[in-house]
Design a protein around this motif. Structure first.
Motif, PDB file in Angstrom:
ATOM      1  N   ASP A 109      -0.527   0.611   5.172  1.00 47.03           N
ATOM      2  CA  ASP A 109      -1.434   0.809   6.291  1.00 47.03           C
ATOM      3  C   ASP A 109      -2.181   2.124   6.075  1.00 47.03           C
ATOM      4  O   ASP A 109      -1.962   2.840   5.096  1.00 47.03           O
ATOM      5  CB  ASP A 109      -0.705   0.752   7.634  1.00 47.03           C
ATOM      6  CG  ASP A 109       0.392   1.793   7.787  1.00 47.03           C
ATOM      7  OD1 ASP A 109       0.350   2.823   7.091  1.00 47.03           O
ATOM      8  OD2 ASP A 109       1.285   1.574   8.621  1.00 47.03           O
ATOM      9  N   SER A 110      -3.058   2.447   6.984  1.00 47.83           N
ATOM     10  CA  SER A 110      -3.893   3.652   6.833  1.00 47.83           C
ATOM     11  C   SER A 110      -3.062   4.918   6.743  1.00 47.83           C
ATOM     12  O   SER A 110      -3.377   5.815   5.970  1.00 47.83           O
ATOM     13  CB  SER A 110      -4.866   3.758   8.009  1.00 47.83           C
ATOM     14  OG  SER A 110      -5.707   2.635   8.024  1.00 47.83           O
ATOM     15  N   ASP A 111      -1.997   5.000   7.526  1.00 51.28           N
ATOM     16  CA  ASP A 111      -1.131   6.186   7.468  1.00 51.28           C
ATOM     17  C   ASP A 111      -0.476   6.320   6.105  1.00 51.28           C
ATOM     18  O   ASP A 111      -0.335   7.426   5.578  1.00 51.28           O
ATOM     19  CB  ASP A 111      -0.052   6.126   8.551  1.00 51.28           C
ATOM     20  CG  ASP A 111      -0.616   6.329   9.946  1.00 51.28           C
ATOM     21  OD1 ASP A 111      -1.711   6.916  10.067  1.00 51.28           O
ATOM     22  OD2 ASP A 111       0.039   5.909  10.915  1.00 51.28           O
ATOM     23  N   LEU A 114      -2.911   7.609   3.274  1.00 46.91           N
ATOM     24  CA  LEU A 114      -3.330   9.001   3.437  1.00 46.91           C
ATOM     25  C   LEU A 114      -2.277   9.987   2.949  1.00 46.91           C
ATOM     26  O   LEU A 114      -2.584  11.155   2.723  1.00 46.91           O
ATOM     27  CB  LEU A 114      -3.677   9.288   4.900  1.00 46.91           C
ATOM     28  CG  LEU A 114      -4.938   8.581   5.410  1.00 46.91           C
ATOM     29  CD1 LEU A 114      -5.098   8.805   6.912  1.00 46.91           C
ATOM     30  CD2 LEU A 114      -6.167   9.055   4.653  1.00 46.91           C
ATOM     31  N   ASN A 119      -1.362   8.092  -2.225  1.00 41.78           N
ATOM     32  CA  ASN A 119      -2.765   8.289  -2.554  1.00 41.78           C
ATOM     33  C   ASN A 119      -2.965   8.747  -3.997  1.00 41.78           C
ATOM     34  O   ASN A 119      -3.975   8.440  -4.611  1.00 41.78           O
ATOM     35  CB  ASN A 119      -3.381   9.302  -1.580  1.00 41.78           C
ATOM     36  CG  ASN A 119      -4.869   9.343  -1.682  1.00 41.78           C
ATOM     37  OD1 ASN A 119      -5.410   9.696  -2.703  1.00 41.78           O
ATOM     38  ND2 ASN A 119      -5.535   8.963  -0.602  1.00 41.78           N
ATOM     39  N   ARG A 132      -7.215  -5.430   2.000  1.00 41.17           N
ATOM     40  CA  ARG A 132      -8.194  -5.458   3.084  1.00 41.17           C
ATOM     41  C   ARG A 132      -9.529  -6.117   2.720  1.00 41.17           C
ATOM     42  O   ARG A 132     -10.341  -6.373   3.596  1.00 41.17           O
ATOM     43  CB  ARG A 132      -8.462  -4.022   3.546  1.00 41.17           C
ATOM     44  CG  ARG A 132      -7.318  -3.532   4.400  1.00 41.17           C
ATOM     45  CD  ARG A 132      -7.232  -2.041   4.494  1.00 41.17           C
ATOM     46  NE  ARG A 132      -6.097  -1.683   5.314  1.00 41.17           N
ATOM     47  CZ  ARG A 132      -4.830  -1.799   4.950  1.00 41.17           C
ATOM     48  NH1 ARG A 132      -4.536  -2.243   3.762  1.00 41.17           N
ATOM     49  NH2 ARG A 132      -3.857  -1.461   5.758  1.00 41.17           N
TER      50      ARG A 132
END
Length: 158
Positions: A109-111, A114, A119, A132
Motif C-alpha cells: 500500500d502507499s504507506d 514510502l 522504496n 495499480r
C-alpha cells in the motif's frame, strides 16, 4: 496452518511489557478483577480496550522476519480483531482464552512503498506500480490468520 502457527508464536514470544497486547491484557485482568467476588466488573471493560489500543498489535516486522519469510509474506497487518472467549476466576487465579483474527493483503500500500525498506529496491517499486496499473488489473489477495492464546495469572503474582 503455518501462518496461524507463526501468528501464535509471535503473540506468545512478544515479551515487551509496554507493547505486547497479551501482556497488557494480562495486567488489565490482574488489576481490575474483583477478587472478592471472582468477577470482572462490566464497568472496567474499557480497561481491556485501552490495553489493546495502547499496545502493539501482532506484526511481522522484527529483524528475524527479514530472514524467516514472514517479512515478505505478511510484514504488517491490515486488520486485527481480538476477542476474549472466556475468563475464569477461581482461588485467586484467572485463566482467559483470547482469540486473535488477523488479516493482511498480499501487496504494497502507499504507506509501505514510502518506507525506505521497500522504496530502495526496484523490485518493490515495480510491484507497487503493477499492482495499480489499470491495464493489468492485478489485485492483492487477502491473507487470513488466527490464533487462540491462553492468558493465566494470579492475584498475588508480581
Amino acid at each position: 496452518m503455518s501462518l496461524d502457527r507463526a501468528l501464535k508464536e509471535q503473540i506468545i514470544r512478544d515479551t515487551s511489557s509496554e507493547n505486547s497486547s497479551r501482556l497488557l491484557l494480562k495486567k488489565a485482568f490482574k488489576d481490575n478483577i474483583n477478587w472478592e467476588n471472582n468477577t470482572y466488573p462490566a464497568e472496567m471493560k474499557d480497561e481491556l480496550r485501552k490495553a489493546i489500543a495502547f499496545g502493539k498489535l501482532p506484526k511481522f516486522d522484527r529483524f528475524r522476519d527479514n530472514f524467516n519469510g514472514m517479512g515478505i509474506t505478511v510484514h504488517d497487518t491490515w486488520a486485527t480483531h481480538i476477542t476474549i472467549k472466556s475468563l475464569n476466576i477461581d482461588n485467586d487465579r484467572y485463566r482467559a482464552v483470547v482469540h486473535y483474527q488477523v488479516q493482511d493483503h498480499f501487496g504494497l500500500d502507499s504507506d509501505d512503498i514510502l518506507k525506505t525498506k521497500f522504496n530502495q529496491f526496484h523490485f518493490f517499486r515495480i510491484w507497487f506500480v503493477l499492482q495499480r496499473y489499470n491495464q493489468f488489473g492485478f489485485k492483492p489477495f487477502m491473507t487470513n490468520m488466527e490464533a487462540t492464546v491462553e492468558i493465566t495469572g494470579g492475584r498475588y503474582e508480581i
